[in-house]
Design a protein around this motif. Structure first.
Motif, PDB file in Angstrom:
ATOM      1  N   THR A  47      42.268  37.811  32.332  1.00 31.12           N
ATOM      2  CA  THR A  47      41.816  36.584  32.972  1.00 31.12           C
ATOM      3  C   THR A  47      41.273  35.646  31.902  1.00 31.12           C
ATOM      4  O   THR A  47      40.723  36.093  30.898  1.00 31.12           O
ATOM      5  N   LYS A  48      41.436  34.355  32.123  1.00 30.50           N
ATOM      6  CA  LYS A  48      40.839  33.376  31.223  1.00 30.50           C
ATOM      7  C   LYS A  48      39.347  33.275  31.489  1.00 30.50           C
ATOM      8  O   LYS A  48      38.573  32.997  30.589  1.00 30.50           O
ATOM      9  N   ALA A  49      38.939  33.541  32.723  1.00 29.75           N
ATOM     10  CA  ALA A  49      37.526  33.499  33.108  1.00 29.75           C
ATOM     11  C   ALA A  49      36.836  34.802  32.721  1.00 29.75           C
ATOM     12  O   ALA A  49      37.461  35.858  32.614  1.00 29.75           O
ATOM     13  N   SER A  50      35.535  34.725  32.527  1.00 31.64           N
ATOM     14  CA  SER A  50      34.706  35.876  32.189  1.00 31.64           C
ATOM     15  C   SER A  50      33.843  36.224  33.394  1.00 31.64           C
ATOM     16  O   SER A  50      33.438  35.340  34.153  1.00 31.64           O
ATOM     17  N   PHE A  51      33.539  37.510  33.585  1.00 28.98           N
ATOM     18  CA  PHE A  51      32.780  37.963  34.746  1.00 28.98           C
ATOM     19  C   PHE A  51      31.624  38.858  34.315  1.00 28.98           C
ATOM     20  O   PHE A  51      31.756  39.640  33.388  1.00 28.98           O
ATOM     21  N   GLY A  52      30.502  38.763  35.009  1.00 28.05           N
ATOM     22  CA  GLY A  52      29.332  39.595  34.748  1.00 28.05           C
ATOM     23  C   GLY A  52      29.252  40.697  35.792  1.00 28.05           C
ATOM     24  O   GLY A  52      30.053  41.616  35.799  1.00 28.05           O
TER      25      GLY A  52
ATOM     26  N   CYS B 298      54.352  49.380  37.341  1.00 31.90           N
ATOM     27  CA  CYS B 298      53.124  49.317  38.113  1.00 31.90           C
ATOM     28  C   CYS B 298      53.016  47.915  38.698  1.00 31.90           C
ATOM     29  O   CYS B 298      53.288  46.937  38.004  1.00 31.90           O
ATOM     30  N   HIS B 299      52.647  47.833  39.957  1.00 30.24           N
ATOM     31  CA  HIS B 299      52.505  46.560  40.646  1.00 30.24           C
ATOM     32  C   HIS B 299      51.069  46.434  41.138  1.00 30.24           C
ATOM     33  O   HIS B 299      50.499  47.400  41.648  1.00 30.24           O
ATOM     34  N   TYR B 300      50.473  45.250  40.993  1.00 25.42           N
ATOM     35  CA  TYR B 300      49.115  44.979  41.455  1.00 25.42           C
ATOM     36  C   TYR B 300      49.187  43.890  42.517  1.00 25.42           C
ATOM     37  O   TYR B 300      49.946  42.936  42.374  1.00 25.42           O
ATOM     38  N   ARG B 301      48.358  43.984  43.564  1.00 22.65           N
ATOM     39  CA  ARG B 301      48.324  42.925  44.566  1.00 22.65           C
ATOM     40  C   ARG B 301      46.977  42.886  45.267  1.00 22.65           C
ATOM     41  O   ARG B 301      46.179  43.814  45.143  1.00 22.65           O
ATOM     42  N   ASN B 302      46.764  41.790  46.003  1.00 27.16           N
ATOM     43  CA  ASN B 302      45.513  41.583  46.751  1.00 27.16           C
ATOM     44  C   ASN B 302      44.295  41.776  45.861  1.00 27.16           C
ATOM     45  O   ASN B 302      43.328  42.432  46.250  1.00 27.16           O
ATOM     46  N   ILE B 303      44.341  41.223  44.673  1.00 31.50           N
ATOM     47  CA  ILE B 303      43.221  41.333  43.738  1.00 31.50           C
ATOM     48  C   ILE B 303      42.180  40.291  44.121  1.00 31.50           C
ATOM     49  O   ILE B 303      42.437  39.103  44.073  1.00 31.50           O
ATOM     50  N   ARG B 304      41.009  40.769  44.524  1.00 33.75           N
ATOM     51  CA  ARG B 304      39.926  39.877  44.929  1.00 33.75           C
ATOM     52  C   ARG B 304      38.666  40.281  44.180  1.00 33.75           C
ATOM     53  O   ARG B 304      38.426  41.453  43.932  1.00 33.75           O
ATOM     54  N   ILE B 305      37.865  39.278  43.842  1.00 32.36           N
ATOM     55  CA  ILE B 305      36.620  39.553  43.137  1.00 32.36           C
ATOM     56  C   ILE B 305      35.490  38.802  43.825  1.00 32.36           C
ATOM     57  O   ILE B 305      35.676  37.700  44.328  1.00 32.36           O
ATOM     58  N   ARG B 306      34.342  39.425  43.890  1.00 25.30           N
ATOM     59  CA  ARG B 306      33.155  38.788  44.458  1.00 25.30           C
ATOM     60  C   ARG B 306      32.033  38.900  43.434  1.00 25.30           C
ATOM     61  O   ARG B 306      31.468  39.980  43.231  1.00 25.30           O
ATOM     62  N   PRO B 307      31.716  37.780  42.768  1.00 23.86           N
ATOM     63  CA  PRO B 307      30.573  37.823  41.850  1.00 23.86           C
ATOM     64  C   PRO B 307      29.304  38.161  42.634  1.00 23.86           C
ATOM     65  O   PRO B 307      29.104  37.675  43.745  1.00 23.86           O
ATOM     66  N   LEU B 308      28.468  38.994  42.063  1.00 24.70           N
ATOM     67  CA  LEU B 308      27.218  39.367  42.717  1.00 24.70           C
ATOM     68  C   LEU B 308      26.107  38.424  42.268  1.00 24.70           C
ATOM     69  O   LEU B 308      26.209  37.767  41.234  1.00 24.70           O
ATOM     70  N   CYS B 309      25.044  38.358  43.021  1.00 28.12           N
ATOM     71  CA  CYS B 309      23.885  37.503  42.717  1.00 28.12           C
ATOM     72  C   CYS B 309      24.231  36.023  42.807  1.00 28.12           C
ATOM     73  O   CYS B 309      23.636  35.198  42.126  1.00 28.12           O
ATOM     74  N   THR B 310      25.237  35.675  43.600  1.00 30.76           N
ATOM     75  CA  THR B 310      25.556  34.273  43.863  1.00 30.76           C
ATOM     76  C   THR B 310      25.823  34.136  45.356  1.00 30.76           C
ATOM     77  O   THR B 310      25.978  35.121  46.072  1.00 30.76           O
ATOM     78  N   ALA B 311      25.900  32.914  45.828  1.00 32.16           N
ATOM     79  CA  ALA B 311      26.180  32.668  47.245  1.00 32.16           C
ATOM     80  C   ALA B 311      27.682  32.685  47.528  1.00 32.16           C
ATOM     81  O   ALA B 311      28.091  32.592  48.670  1.00 32.16           O
ATOM     82  N   LYS B 312      28.506  32.812  46.492  1.00 33.96           N
ATOM     83  CA  LYS B 312      29.951  32.799  46.678  1.00 33.96           C
ATOM     84  C   LYS B 312      30.429  34.080  47.351  1.00 33.96           C
ATOM     85  O   LYS B 312      29.886  35.153  47.129  1.00 33.96           O
TER      86      LYS B 312
END
Length: 180
Positions: free
Chosen positions: A112-117, A49-63
């Motif tokens: 991921t080392k980072a945590s997401f809500g 299995c191959h994964y690519r173009n993984i993008r995340i957008r946290p909600l409730c932020t200006a990012k």
């Protein structure tokens, strides 16, 4: 295949190739609404299995959209004390995609080392269709897995373990075509 996931509080919604497949709300108040994201490959026969173009957008932020990885190495990921990764991660970045480098189904998950809500995540994946019985997935918040390349339910609906399911919780509302 394209996968989009919207995680807000206890609710998780999943689209596979632009078709809604899962709309699930966790009712157990002890389940944390925040956690790491993981990529899975393991199971019986050799799986790919191959994964690519993984993008995340946290909600409730200006990012805006943030790549989940730097496109060069796996420094943002860990094996979470998986004994199979004692000599290092069995994953590599090849042709702008993540792939598991172990042979014979002896892979391990990475996180991921980072945590997401609350977030919206989009990614592409390719599972080798000639390999039957492979088992891969995309983990949300250390707890839920979106199944990739799992077995068909055998009928008009997928099972709770089929492609696009919220594994063991909720089958997809419609059959995914897994890139066919």
């Amino acid at each position: 295949n394209r996968l989009r996931v919207l995680a807000t509080g206890p609710r998780v919604r999943i689209w596979v190739n632009d078709f809604p497949t899962v709309d699930y709300t966790e009712t157990d108040p002890s389940v944390e609404p925040r956690g790491r994201i993981g990529l899975q490959i393991h199971g019986g026969p050799p799986a790919e299995c191959h994964y690519r173009n993984i993008r995340i957008r946290p909600l409730c932020t200006a990012k805006g959209w943030t790549p989940l990885w730097n496109g060069k190495d796996l420094s943002e990921f860990t094996a979470k004390n998986d004994r199979r990764a004692k000599k290092g991660l069995l994953w590599a970045v090849e042709d702008h995609a993540f792939t598991n480098t172990s042979a014979g189904g002896g892979g391990h998950d990475i996180w991921t080392k980072a945590s997401f809500g609350n977030f919206l995540v989009m990614y592409q994946y390719r599972a080798e269709p000639k390999i039957h019985g492979g088992n891969s997935g995309f983990y949300l918040r250390d707890q839920w897995e979106i199944q990739i390349h799992g077995p068909r339910g055998g009928g008009k609906r997928e099972s709770k373990h089929g492609d696009g399911a919220l594994y063991s919780y909720f089958p997809p509302a419609r059959l995914s075509n897994n890139g066919k």
